[in-house]
Scaffold this motif. Structure first.
Motif: not given
Length: 263
Positions: A49-61, A79-82, A251-262
């Motif tokens: 088996y070859l497991l390709v882990v794409i960091d940060g590529l969640g379902d929304y991405q 689901k990603a580990p929490f 993926a190992d997890h997903g990603h969301c952009d955080i605005p500067p004021d956040g």
């Protein structure tokens, strides 16, 4: 459909269960249950088996046009580990255990032996006091995934960016694995590492999507190019795959952009 439940679950639809599923197929056992039958059936059986882990590529991405190649191979949502950070997710892959079992429970966490908060990827004190006195190599439980595979005479191979060679985080994660650094993931040819005498688990860690998301955001040119390049990598790996090897992407997890004021 995406499950919006904030509660972590390791009952058969988590990244931890995916890793356990591969371990069970290769060795007959794992400390964690494998995937639910409907998810397990999506993965063909193979000797290697070859497991390709794409960091940060969640379902929304997978929505952007630049992710079209990757989207074509999408089969299911896990689901990603929490909590959903690289430190936690990669530690779960390296152990096939949930975070409260392997002990990495955040990007930063209180380390009683240090008396300080530690950045788990740099193994440095967040207060600016430099590197920890704790050896990261022995932090994750023993045996980890790679050690269990070795004990079952299954070859355990990890490919990661060469810049991470001998880093504290890599030392923590890959104890017992054959570790190969690459300059470009396009260098990887799975057939060169297949062992005809037994089974092999290869893990390829790809960081560019997550790196560009953090540095430039998901609307940037760099992020779009990282998605395009990763999709092309996926296709090239598939074309080079030996007939006795099954490739699985996650993926190992997903990603969301955080605005500067956040921030």
């Amino acid at each position: 459909m995406i499950d919006e439940s904030p509660l972590p679950s390791y009952e058969g639809d988590n990244l931890v269960n995916l890793v356990a599923e591969l371990e069970i197929r290769l060795t007959g056992r794992s400390p964690t249950r494998g995937l639910r039958p409907d998810l397990a059936d999506l993965i063909p059986h193979g000797r290697n088996y070859l497991l390709v882990v794409i960091d940060g590529l969640g379902d929304y991405q997978l929505a952007p046009l630049s992710a079209r190649r990757l989207r074509q191979s999408h089969r299911a949502v896990l689901k990603a580990p929490f909590p959903t950070t690289t430190a936690v997710g990669m530690s779960s892959i390296a152990t096939a255990l949930a975070p409260l079992q392997h002990g990495v429970i955040g990007y930063t966490q209180w380390m009683p032996s240090e008396g300080r908060v530690v950045n788990m990827m740099q193994w440095a004190h967040t207060s600016g006091w430099g590197r920890t006195d704790t050896d990261p190599t022995g932090f994750l439980p023993s045996p980890n995934l790679w050690e269990r595979l070795n004990a079952a005479r299954v070859r355990a191979i990890v490919f990661h960016p060469r810049i991470f060679d001998k880093s504290p985080f890599s030392n923590m994660l890959y104890r017992g694995a054959e570790l190969y650094g690459y300059t470009s993931p396009f260098e990887i040819r799975p057939s060169a590492y297949s062992d005809t005498r037994g089974a092999t688990l290869m893990v390829l860690y790809v960081s560019s999507v997550d790196t560009n998301a953090h540095m430039s955001g998901q609307q940037s040119w760099g992020y779009s190019k990282a998605l395009e390049d990763t999709g092309l990598l996926w296709e090239r790996l598939a074309a080079r795959l030996p007939s006795d090897t099954v490739m699985v992407g996650t993926a190992d997890h997903g990603h969301c952009d955080i605005p500067p004021d956040g921030k």
